[in-house]
Design an enzyme around this catalytic site. Sequence first.
Site, PDB file in Angstrom:
ATOM      1  CB  SER A  64     -41.292 -48.549 -45.794  1.00  9.48           C
ATOM      2  OG  SER A  64     -40.836 -47.303 -45.435  1.00  9.48           O
TER       3      SER A  64
ATOM      4  CE1 TYR B   8     -46.299 -46.248 -45.484  1.00 17.59           C
ATOM      5  CE2 TYR B   8     -43.963 -45.933 -44.561  1.00 17.59           C
ATOM      6  CZ  TYR B   8     -44.806 -46.167 -45.721  1.00 17.59           C
ATOM      7  OH  TYR B   8     -44.114 -46.633 -46.801  1.00 17.59           O
TER       8      TYR B   8
END
Length: 245
Positions: free
Chosen positions: A133, A146
């Site tokens: 990400s 995350y």
Amino acid sequence: MSKIIVITGAGVGLGRALARRFAKDGDQLVLLGRTLSKVQGVADELGSSAMAVECDVASPESVKAAFATIARRHPKIDVLINNAALYEPFLIAEASDAQIMNLITTNLAGPMLCSREAIALMGPGGHILNVSSESVGFLFPYLVVYQSTKAGLDRFSEGLYHELLPQGIRVTNVRAGMMMEEGKTSSFAPEMAMRFGKAAMEAGLNLRERAISHVNSVAEAFRPLLDLPPDVHAAVVHLHARKRG
């Protein structure tokens, strides 16, 4: 030449878009997902070129069973795309055990477990792609767990690349940006979504104005990565969303 491609988290989102994209080129697809009905639905849509296998990537036993099933049909695979991931905003001080552990086991341990099993089915020319990400590159409130899992995935990709060099297996880390697809809605409680958006705004991130790409567009970018000449390798790829203009 047709490839045998295993995709985790293939029932929705980018995983489903990747399956649809590769099916157009005649590749053989193995679609993994926690909910069998979702990946089976995609497999039914794609026809005989696709195989659906139930798999919770956070569970070592489930991953081993899934790859044993794969091996019975495909003794050799060409590509593994570690796409399955959980995305949930929360503060550490408020997080439950399940929230923390689910993200860590799915987003970080999952790719490790799947890679371990896939390597045994790969030979020279095999390719593992880990979907990371862009959020690991900047401050993003409420996403510390995350981000930590994706930063760990970045480091895992680099280490695995060097580990597998002698075997001729590529490893590519793909940092992806924000994506959308029709029908997708937020799974967060309204209060949490509001808190998350407010905190992001205060950190200088206007989520409503940030560029966002369609999952189909991102899937298109994966095709050339799988078709690189044998003397070329892409270790890290950044796929950032951009506004059309």
